[in-house]
Scaffold this active site. Structure first.
Site, PDB file in Angstrom:
ATOM      1  N   SER A  52     -10.960  -0.869   0.667  1.00 47.51           N
ATOM      2  CA  SER A  52      -9.624  -1.459   0.640  1.00 47.51           C
ATOM      3  C   SER A  52      -9.500  -2.692  -0.235  1.00 47.51           C
ATOM      4  O   SER A  52      -8.440  -2.960  -0.780  1.00 47.51           O
ATOM      5  CB  SER A  52      -9.188  -1.792   2.063  1.00 47.51           C
ATOM      6  OG  SER A  52     -10.071  -2.723   2.645  1.00 47.51           O
ATOM      7  N   HIS A  56      -7.235   4.614   2.254  1.00 47.22           N
ATOM      8  CA  HIS A  56      -6.698   4.388   0.900  1.00 47.22           C
ATOM      9  C   HIS A  56      -6.909   5.578  -0.024  1.00 47.22           C
ATOM     10  O   HIS A  56      -6.764   5.448  -1.243  1.00 47.22           O
ATOM     11  CB  HIS A  56      -7.331   3.124   0.313  1.00 47.22           C
ATOM     12  CG  HIS A  56      -6.974   1.899   1.103  1.00 47.22           C
ATOM     13  ND1 HIS A  56      -5.809   1.193   0.909  1.00 47.22           N
ATOM     14  CD2 HIS A  56      -7.612   1.301   2.145  1.00 47.22           C
ATOM     15  CE1 HIS A  56      -5.754   0.188   1.770  1.00 47.22           C
ATOM     16  NE2 HIS A  56      -6.839   0.236   2.541  1.00 47.22           N
ATOM     17  N   LYS A  85       0.028   3.880   4.681  1.00 46.83           N
ATOM     18  CA  LYS A  85      -0.230   3.477   3.289  1.00 46.83           C
ATOM     19  C   LYS A  85       0.426   4.519   2.361  1.00 46.83           C
ATOM     20  O   LYS A  85       1.645   4.531   2.261  1.00 46.83           O
ATOM     21  CB  LYS A  85      -1.723   3.283   3.094  1.00 46.83           C
ATOM     22  CG  LYS A  85      -2.243   2.235   4.117  1.00 46.83           C
ATOM     23  CD  LYS A  85      -3.649   1.827   3.900  1.00 46.83           C
ATOM     24  CE  LYS A  85      -4.213   1.054   5.085  1.00 46.83           C
ATOM     25  NZ  LYS A  85      -3.575  -0.239   5.347  1.00 46.83           N
ATOM     26  N   HIS A 119     -13.996  -2.172   6.540  1.00 49.16           N
ATOM     27  CA  HIS A 119     -12.808  -2.893   7.027  1.00 49.16           C
ATOM     28  C   HIS A 119     -13.060  -3.556   8.387  1.00 49.16           C
ATOM     29  O   HIS A 119     -13.853  -3.054   9.198  1.00 49.16           O
ATOM     30  CB  HIS A 119     -11.662  -1.879   7.150  1.00 49.16           C
ATOM     31  CG  HIS A 119     -10.329  -2.493   7.390  1.00 49.16           C
ATOM     32  ND1 HIS A 119      -9.748  -2.534   8.631  1.00 49.16           N
ATOM     33  CD2 HIS A 119      -9.463  -3.089   6.545  1.00 49.16           C
ATOM     34  CE1 HIS A 119      -8.564  -3.126   8.536  1.00 49.16           C
ATOM     35  NE2 HIS A 119      -8.359  -3.469   7.287  1.00 49.16           N
ATOM     36  N   ASP A 125     -13.476   6.684   6.740  1.00 49.14           N
ATOM     37  CA  ASP A 125     -12.133   6.100   6.798  1.00 49.14           C
ATOM     38  C   ASP A 125     -11.465   6.351   5.448  1.00 49.14           C
ATOM     39  O   ASP A 125     -11.902   5.820   4.424  1.00 49.14           O
ATOM     40  CB  ASP A 125     -12.277   4.594   7.095  1.00 49.14           C
ATOM     41  CG  ASP A 125     -10.934   3.873   7.179  1.00 49.14           C
ATOM     42  OD1 ASP A 125      -9.979   4.306   6.514  1.00 49.14           O
ATOM     43  OD2 ASP A 125     -10.860   2.857   7.893  1.00 49.14           O
ATOM     44  N   ASN A 175       0.826  -1.214   0.000  1.00 54.27           N
ATOM     45  CA  ASN A 175       0.000   0.000   0.000  1.00 54.27           C
ATOM     46  C   ASN A 175       0.859   1.262   0.000  1.00 54.27           C
ATOM     47  O   ASN A 175       0.359   2.357   0.252  1.00 54.27           O
ATOM     48  CB  ASN A 175      -0.914   0.029   1.233  1.00 54.27           C
ATOM     49  CG  ASN A 175      -1.857  -1.148   1.245  1.00 54.27           C
ATOM     50  OD1 ASN A 175      -2.405  -1.511   0.213  1.00 54.27           O
ATOM     51  ND2 ASN A 175      -2.040  -1.760   2.409  1.00 54.27           N
ATOM     52  N   GLU A 195     -16.002   3.835   4.241  1.00 55.46           N
ATOM     53  CA  GLU A 195     -14.648   4.103   3.739  1.00 55.46           C
ATOM     54  C   GLU A 195     -14.816   4.950   2.487  1.00 55.46           C
ATOM     55  O   GLU A 195     -15.829   4.817   1.788  1.00 55.46           O
ATOM     56  CB  GLU A 195     -13.950   2.789   3.364  1.00 55.46           C
ATOM     57  CG  GLU A 195     -13.620   1.917   4.550  1.00 55.46           C
ATOM     58  CD  GLU A 195     -13.000   0.576   4.117  1.00 55.46           C
ATOM     59  OE1 GLU A 195     -12.211   0.549   3.166  1.00 55.46           O
ATOM     60  OE2 GLU A 195     -13.331  -0.424   4.753  1.00 55.46           O
TER      61      GLU A 195
HETATM   62  C1  LIG Z   1      -9.823   0.879   5.361  1.00 60.98           C
HETATM   63  C2  LIG Z   1      -8.821   0.561   6.402  1.00 60.98           C
HETATM   64  N1  LIG Z   1      -8.980   1.068   7.639  1.00 60.98           N
HETATM   65  C3  LIG Z   1      -8.109   0.811   8.620  1.00 60.98           C
HETATM   66  C4  LIG Z   1      -7.005   0.015   8.406  1.00 60.98           C
HETATM   67  C5  LIG Z   1      -6.054  -0.275   9.529  1.00 60.98           C
HETATM   68  O1  LIG Z   1      -4.947   0.557   9.435  1.00 60.98           O
HETATM   69  P1  LIG Z   1      -3.546   0.142  10.062  1.00 60.98           P
HETATM   70  O2  LIG Z   1      -2.911  -0.801   9.098  1.00 60.98           O
HETATM   71  O3  LIG Z   1      -2.810   1.438  10.193  1.00 60.98           O
HETATM   72  O4  LIG Z   1      -3.812  -0.496  11.375  1.00 60.98           O
HETATM   73  C6  LIG Z   1      -6.783  -0.512   7.139  1.00 60.98           C
HETATM   74  C7  LIG Z   1      -5.578  -1.351   6.907  1.00 60.98           C
HETATM   75  O5  LIG Z   1      -5.484  -2.216   6.148  1.00 60.98           O
HETATM   76  C8  LIG Z   1      -7.713  -0.250   6.110  1.00 60.98           C
HETATM   77  O6  LIG Z   1      -7.565  -0.768   4.895  1.00 60.98           O
END
Ligand SMILES: Cc1ncc(COP(=O)(O)O)c(C=O)c1O
Length: 387
Positions: A182, A210, A241, A134, A207, A48, A178
Site C-alpha cells: 500500500s 490494492h 479502493k 499493513h 491481502d 484509492n 500483500e
Molecule cells: C493493504 C491493506 N489492507 C487492509 C486495509 C484496510 O482496509 P479498509 O480501509 O477497508 O479497512 C488497507 C487500507 O488502507 C490496506 O491498504
C-alpha cells in the site's frame, strides 16, 4: 493528560503529527480544501478510488436502488437477522472473481484482517509476515497471540531461511503478504512465496486490497495474474479502493469460510454491511467483469505519469503499480513539499513514520482514472521542480 500532551509535542517536533484535512469533493477527482488554506481546489492524488467507480452512474444507481428497496441499514449482525440475499450474491461474485469456492464479507479490510488471522492461528502457532505489511495485518497478528516472525520485505530467501530455522517448532504456520504494497506500490513475488508455503506446509493469506480490479485478465488481482490462486488459502481484499464502495471480503474454500463464520470475531460480533453499500459493490464487480477497458485506461495513465517523471530527470524506483511513491526521507521535508504542492493545486499525502519505516517519509501519488493527461503532466513538472 500530561503524558499524552508530551507525546503529541514529540510528534510535532518530529514532523509526524497526524492531522485531518477537511475536504469537499467536487467530483471527477477534484477536491476543495476546507479550513486551513481554505478554498484551494486540487486534483486529488491521495484517493484509492483507482478506477473512479465511486462516481460511476451504475454504481450510484444500484446503491440507490437497494437503499430504497431495503432501507438504510442491515439492522443486525449476519448471524442475527442482518443476513440478506444481497450478501449471498456479493459473496458468490467475489468467490468467482478470485477463483475460490466461497466468499465472506467483512465490515472493512481492517476488520477482516483482525478477524481472520486470529481465527486461523493461535498460541502454539507462528505467523511469518512481510515487514512492510499493513497495520491491520500487524494488529491481526498481535490479537492472534501466535509467534510473529517478520521477514525482510519482498525477500523469499529471507523467508525461506526463517522457515528452515523455525517452522518445525510450531504446530500451524501462516504466511501473510500483500500482493501490491500500500505504501510502496511494489509487487510481492507471489510464485516464490507460494512455493515456500507448499514446501514448509503453511497456510498462505494474501491481502489484495490494492490489486483487485486492477491486475489480472479479469481483474482478479495479482493472484490471477501470477496464476497462483489455487495455492492461496485466503485471498483478502477490500471494496473501498478500486471497487469504489466500502467493506471487505475473503475468498477461500467452502470449509474455511464456514469455519470463519464460526470463529472470526470481527465477523460474528459486527453489524452487517448495509444494502446501499452491497449494491454499490455488486455493480462495481459487474463493471470489473464486463469493462476491462477501465483498468487498461488506468494503466495507461500510470505509465504516462511515470514517463513524465523519468523524462524530466527523476531517478529512483517508481514501482510497478498505480501507487507511485516519491521518497523524500525526512518527515518535515515531505510535509513541506506536500504543502507547496497543495498551494499549486495538487493534493498528495506525505506519508510518514510510523506508517512507513523511520527515515523513509514519502509523497504517495495514487493515480486514478480521473487524472487527465494535462493534470498528470503538470503534476510531474511541479513535483520535479520541488525535488
Ligand atoms: C493493504 C491493506 N489492507 C487492509 C486495509 C484496510 O482496509 P479498509 O480501509 O477497508 O479497512 C488497507 C487500507 O488502507 C490496506 O491498504
Amino acid at each position: 493528560m500530561k503524558r499524552l500532551r508530551s507525546l503529541l509535542q514529540k510528534k510535532i517536533t518530529a514532523g509526524t503529527l497526524r492531522e485531518l484535512t477537511w475536504l469537499e469533493r467536487l467530483g471527477q477527482g477534484r477536491v476543495k480544501i476546507v479550513g486551513q488554506a481554505a478554498g484551494q481546489e486540487c486534483d486529488d492524488f491521495s484517493s484509492n478510488d483507482y478506477l473512479a467507480l465511486t462516481e460511476h452512474p451504475m454504481v450510484i444507481a444500484e446503491s440507490r436502488r437497494f437503499l430504497e428497496l431495503l432501507g438504510a441499514g442491515a439492522g443486525a449482525a449476519r448471524l442475527m437477522s442482518g443476513n440478506l440475499e444481497l450478501h449471498r450474491r456479493l459473496e458468490e461474485e467475489i468467490a468467482c472473481l478470485k477463483g475460490k469456492e466461497a466468499g465472506l464479507i467483512f465490515g472493512s479490510g481492517y476488520l477482516a484482517n483482525i478477524g481472520v488471522i486470529p481465527a486461523l492461528v493461535g498460541r502454539n502457532d507462528a505467523i511469518f509476515t512481510d515487514r512492510l505489511n499493513h497495520a491491520s495485518i500487524y494488529d491481526g497478528c498481535r490479537l492472534a497471540g501466535a509467534s510473529v516472525i517478520r521477514f525482510r520485505h519482498n525477500d523469499p530467501d529471507h523467508l525461506e531461511a526463517l522457515l528452515a530455522q523455525k517452522r518445525g517448532r510450531f504446530h500451524q504456520a501462516l504466511i501473510v503478504v500483500e500482493s501490491i504494497y500500500s505504501m510502496d506500490g511494489d509487487r510481492c513475488p507471489l510464485p516464490a512465496i507460494a512455493f515456500l508455503k507448499n514446501r514448509y506446509d503453511c497456510l498462505l493469506m494474501v491481502d489484495e486490497a490494492h490489486a483487485t480490479g486492477i491486475f489480472g485478465a479479469n481483474g482478479g488481482g495479482i493472484i490471477e495474474e501470477d496464476g497462483v490462486g489455487s495455492q492461496v488459502d485466503i485471498a483478502m481484499g477490500t471494496f473501498g479502493k478500486a471497487l469504489g464502495s466500502y467493506g471487505a471480503y475473503v475468498a477461500a474454500s467452502r470449509e474455511l469460510v464456514h469455519y470463519l463464520i464460526n470463529q472470526a470475531r470481527s465477523f460474528i460480533y459486527a453489524t452487517a454491511l448495509p444494502p446501499a453499500v452491497l449494491g454499490a459493490s455488486l455493480a462495481a464487480l459487474e463493471l470489473i467483469r464486463t469493462e476491462p477497458g477501465l483498468r487498461r485506461e488506468l494503466h495507461e495513465k500510470v505509465t504516462l505519469f511515470k514517463n513524465c517523471l523519468q523524462a524530466g530527470g527523476f531517478v529512483g524506483d517508481l514501482g510497478p503499480s498505480q501507487i507511485v511513491p516519491v521518497r523524500i526521507g525526512d518527515s518535515r521535508l515531505a510535509l513541506e513539499i506536500a504543502c507547496l504542492l497543495r498551494a499549486q493545486g495538487i493534493f498528495a499525502t506525505a506519508v510518514r513514520p510510523p506508517t512507513v519505516p523511520k527515515g523513509t517519509a514519502r509523497l504517495r501519488f495514487s493515480i486514478t482514472r480521473h487524472h487527465q493527461r494535462a493534470v498528470l503532466e503538470k503534476t510531474a513538472r511541479l513535483l520535479l521542480a520541488l525535488l
